[in-house]
Design a protein around this motif. Structure first.
Motif, PDB file in Angstrom:
ATOM      1  N   ILE A 162      -2.126  -6.801   3.189  1.00 56.85           N
ATOM      2  CA  ILE A 162      -1.057  -5.806   3.082  1.00 56.85           C
ATOM      3  C   ILE A 162       0.089  -6.183   4.022  1.00 56.85           C
ATOM      4  O   ILE A 162      -0.110  -6.412   5.208  1.00 56.85           O
ATOM      5  CB  ILE A 162      -1.586  -4.392   3.424  1.00 56.85           C
ATOM      6  CG1 ILE A 162      -2.655  -3.955   2.433  1.00 56.85           C
ATOM      7  CG2 ILE A 162      -0.436  -3.378   3.488  1.00 56.85           C
ATOM      8  CD1 ILE A 162      -2.194  -3.776   1.021  1.00 56.85           C
ATOM      9  N   ARG A 163       1.292  -6.230   3.472  1.00 60.23           N
ATOM     10  CA  ARG A 163       2.495  -6.544   4.252  1.00 60.23           C
ATOM     11  C   ARG A 163       3.505  -5.401   4.237  1.00 60.23           C
ATOM     12  O   ARG A 163       4.396  -5.340   5.072  1.00 60.23           O
ATOM     13  CB  ARG A 163       3.161  -7.829   3.733  1.00 60.23           C
ATOM     14  CG  ARG A 163       2.292  -9.060   3.922  1.00 60.23           C
ATOM     15  CD  ARG A 163       2.111  -9.349   5.403  1.00 60.23           C
ATOM     16  NE  ARG A 163       1.100 -10.344   5.648  1.00 60.23           N
ATOM     17  CZ  ARG A 163      -0.101 -10.101   6.143  1.00 60.23           C
ATOM     18  NH1 ARG A 163      -0.479  -8.891   6.452  1.00 60.23           N
ATOM     19  NH2 ARG A 163      -0.962 -11.074   6.343  1.00 60.23           N
ATOM     20  N   ALA A 204      -5.138  -0.865  11.963  1.00 55.91           N
ATOM     21  CA  ALA A 204      -6.421  -1.447  12.364  1.00 55.91           C
ATOM     22  C   ALA A 204      -6.958  -2.397  11.298  1.00 55.91           C
ATOM     23  O   ALA A 204      -7.724  -3.308  11.610  1.00 55.91           O
ATOM     24  CB  ALA A 204      -7.449  -0.337  12.634  1.00 55.91           C
ATOM     25  N   TRP A 205      -6.542  -2.214  10.049  1.00 52.44           N
ATOM     26  CA  TRP A 205      -7.063  -3.016   8.936  1.00 52.44           C
ATOM     27  C   TRP A 205      -6.087  -4.061   8.425  1.00 52.44           C
ATOM     28  O   TRP A 205      -6.467  -4.941   7.659  1.00 52.44           O
ATOM     29  CB  TRP A 205      -7.469  -2.108   7.779  1.00 52.44           C
ATOM     30  CG  TRP A 205      -8.575  -1.169   8.134  1.00 52.44           C
ATOM     31  CD1 TRP A 205      -8.515   0.183   8.234  1.00 52.44           C
ATOM     32  CD2 TRP A 205      -9.924  -1.521   8.448  1.00 52.44           C
ATOM     33  NE1 TRP A 205      -9.731   0.689   8.594  1.00 52.44           N
ATOM     34  CE2 TRP A 205     -10.618  -0.331   8.728  1.00 52.44           C
ATOM     35  CE3 TRP A 205     -10.616  -2.738   8.521  1.00 52.44           C
ATOM     36  CZ2 TRP A 205     -11.972  -0.309   9.072  1.00 52.44           C
ATOM     37  CZ3 TRP A 205     -11.965  -2.703   8.865  1.00 52.44           C
ATOM     38  CH2 TRP A 205     -12.622  -1.516   9.137  1.00 52.44           C
ATOM     39  N   CYS A 206      -4.821  -3.985   8.827  1.00 52.33           N
ATOM     40  CA  CYS A 206      -3.835  -4.959   8.337  1.00 52.33           C
ATOM     41  C   CYS A 206      -2.649  -4.993   9.299  1.00 52.33           C
ATOM     42  O   CYS A 206      -2.565  -4.179  10.213  1.00 52.33           O
ATOM     43  CB  CYS A 206      -3.372  -4.606   6.920  1.00 52.33           C
ATOM     44  SG  CYS A 206      -2.599  -2.979   6.754  1.00 52.33           S
ATOM     45  N   ALA A 207      -1.758  -5.931   9.065  1.00 49.27           N
ATOM     46  CA  ALA A 207      -0.585  -6.080   9.933  1.00 49.27           C
ATOM     47  C   ALA A 207       0.689  -6.078   9.099  1.00 49.27           C
ATOM     48  O   ALA A 207       1.337  -7.107   8.929  1.00 49.27           O
ATOM     49  CB  ALA A 207      -0.698  -7.375  10.738  1.00 49.27           C
ATOM     50  N   PRO A 208       1.066  -4.911   8.560  1.00 49.69           N
ATOM     51  CA  PRO A 208       2.263  -4.882   7.718  1.00 49.69           C
ATOM     52  C   PRO A 208       3.524  -5.219   8.510  1.00 49.69           C
ATOM     53  O   PRO A 208       3.633  -4.890   9.692  1.00 49.69           O
ATOM     54  CB  PRO A 208       2.301  -3.447   7.198  1.00 49.69           C
ATOM     55  CG  PRO A 208       1.489  -2.654   8.157  1.00 49.69           C
ATOM     56  CD  PRO A 208       0.468  -3.590   8.708  1.00 49.69           C
ATOM     57  N   LEU A 242       0.848  -1.184   0.000  1.00 51.27           N
ATOM     58  CA  LEU A 242       0.000   0.000   0.000  1.00 51.27           C
ATOM     59  C   LEU A 242       0.882   1.232   0.000  1.00 51.27           C
ATOM     60  O   LEU A 242       1.777   1.368   0.846  1.00 51.27           O
ATOM     61  CB  LEU A 242      -0.891   0.003   1.256  1.00 51.27           C
ATOM     62  CG  LEU A 242      -1.760   1.237   1.482  1.00 51.27           C
ATOM     63  CD1 LEU A 242      -2.839   1.348   0.398  1.00 51.27           C
ATOM     64  CD2 LEU A 242      -2.405   1.172   2.870  1.00 51.27           C
ATOM     65  N   TYR A 243       0.644   2.128  -0.960  1.00 52.61           N
ATOM     66  CA  TYR A 243       1.298   3.431  -0.980  1.00 52.61           C
ATOM     67  C   TYR A 243       0.237   4.488  -0.707  1.00 52.61           C
ATOM     68  O   TYR A 243      -0.822   4.492  -1.339  1.00 52.61           O
ATOM     69  CB  TYR A 243       1.956   3.712  -2.336  1.00 52.61           C
ATOM     70  CG  TYR A 243       2.507   5.130  -2.426  1.00 52.61           C
ATOM     71  CD1 TYR A 243       3.703   5.457  -1.798  1.00 52.61           C
ATOM     72  CD2 TYR A 243       1.815   6.131  -3.086  1.00 52.61           C
ATOM     73  CE1 TYR A 243       4.208   6.745  -1.837  1.00 52.61           C
ATOM     74  CE2 TYR A 243       2.306   7.426  -3.131  1.00 52.61           C
ATOM     75  CZ  TYR A 243       3.503   7.728  -2.511  1.00 52.61           C
ATOM     76  OH  TYR A 243       3.997   9.011  -2.546  1.00 52.61           O
ATOM     77  N   VAL A 244       0.505   5.359   0.249  1.00 54.94           N
ATOM     78  CA  VAL A 244      -0.398   6.460   0.579  1.00 54.94           C
ATOM     79  C   VAL A 244       0.359   7.756   0.319  1.00 54.94           C
ATOM     80  O   VAL A 244       1.454   7.962   0.861  1.00 54.94           O
ATOM     81  CB  VAL A 244      -0.868   6.401   2.048  1.00 54.94           C
ATOM     82  CG1 VAL A 244      -1.782   7.573   2.362  1.00 54.94           C
ATOM     83  CG2 VAL A 244      -1.550   5.073   2.337  1.00 54.94           C
ATOM     84  N   HIS A 245      -0.220   8.615  -0.516  1.00 53.80           N
ATOM     85  CA  HIS A 245       0.431   9.868  -0.898  1.00 53.80           C
ATOM     86  C   HIS A 245      -0.105  11.032  -0.081  1.00 53.80           C
ATOM     87  O   HIS A 245      -1.316  11.214   0.025  1.00 53.80           O
ATOM     88  CB  HIS A 245       0.188  10.131  -2.395  1.00 53.80           C
ATOM     89  CG  HIS A 245       1.027  11.227  -2.945  1.00 53.80           C
ATOM     90  ND1 HIS A 245       2.388  11.125  -3.063  1.00 53.80           N
ATOM     91  CD2 HIS A 245       0.692  12.451  -3.417  1.00 53.80           C
ATOM     92  CE1 HIS A 245       2.861  12.237  -3.589  1.00 53.80           C
ATOM     93  NE2 HIS A 245       1.848  13.069  -3.815  1.00 53.80           N
ATOM     94  N   VAL A 246       0.785  11.794   0.497  1.00 59.26           N
ATOM     95  CA  VAL A 246       0.443  13.000   1.247  1.00 59.26           C
ATOM     96  C   VAL A 246       1.077  14.169   0.490  1.00 59.26           C
ATOM     97  O   VAL A 246       2.272  14.418   0.634  1.00 59.26           O
ATOM     98  CB  VAL A 246       0.947  12.927   2.704  1.00 59.26           C
ATOM     99  CG1 VAL A 246       0.584  14.190   3.471  1.00 59.26           C
ATOM    100  CG2 VAL A 246       0.385  11.692   3.408  1.00 59.26           C
ATOM    101  N   PRO A 247       0.297  14.871  -0.333  1.00 57.13           N
ATOM    102  CA  PRO A 247       0.865  15.814  -1.300  1.00 57.13           C
ATOM    103  C   PRO A 247       1.106  17.234  -0.790  1.00 57.13           C
ATOM    104  O   PRO A 247       0.889  18.201  -1.511  1.00 57.13           O
ATOM    105  CB  PRO A 247      -0.201  15.822  -2.399  1.00 57.13           C
ATOM    106  CG  PRO A 247      -1.470  15.661  -1.647  1.00 57.13           C
ATOM    107  CD  PRO A 247      -1.132  14.702  -0.524  1.00 57.13           C
TER     108      PRO A 247
END
Length: 136
Positions: free
Chosen positions: A59-60, A85-89, A6-11
């Motif tokens: 998601i890892r 809360a939704w995954c355990a990377p 998962l990539y999350v962009h904070v622009p």
């Protein structure tokens, strides 16, 4: 095939660097907080929707980049908390710049499970920093 990264962009940036080609915007300090509030509110809603749809379970690896995610302060901590809360990377990275990363923010990120901070240091020479438009 399950999605595992998962990539999350904070622009958002305090100042747009001259060399930067990434999708990012700089704001006056008085406008930045409002822009971050609106962005993160929508980001949290989308993240929760994907989580409820069970799209994040596998998601890892998580990478939060930008822009300058560390400008978001406590919002970035909440983002990491919600992702967890939704995954355990196994690997969870957040980008930061020296001017907006504090010891308190680093400790809070570590506490909620961020495993690495990618610190944006292009040079420590003030003349070179000015030439490339960096503010730290």
């Amino acid at each position: 095939m399950a999605v595992t990264a998962l990539y999350v962009h904070v622009p958002f940036c305090a100042q747009k660097c001259r060399y930067c080609d990434f999708d990012s915007r700089s704001f006056a300090p008085c406008d930045l907080s409002a822009a971050l509030d609106v962005y993160f509110e929508q980001l949290f809603a989308r993240l929760d929707a994907f989580g409820k749809a069970r799209a994040l379970e596998q998601i890892r690896t998580v990478y939060v980049g930008g822009g300058t995610p560390s400008l978001a302060g406590e919002r970035l901590v909440e983002l990491a908390r919600r992702i967890r809360a939704w995954c355990a990377p196994v690997e969870f990275t957040c980008e930061a710049n020296p001017e907006s990363l504090t010891a308190e923010l680093a400790a809070a990120l570590a506490k909620v499970g961020v495993t690495r901070v990618s610190l944006g240091v292009q040079t420590l020479d003030n003349i070179e920093l000015t030439a490339i438009g960096r503010i730290h």
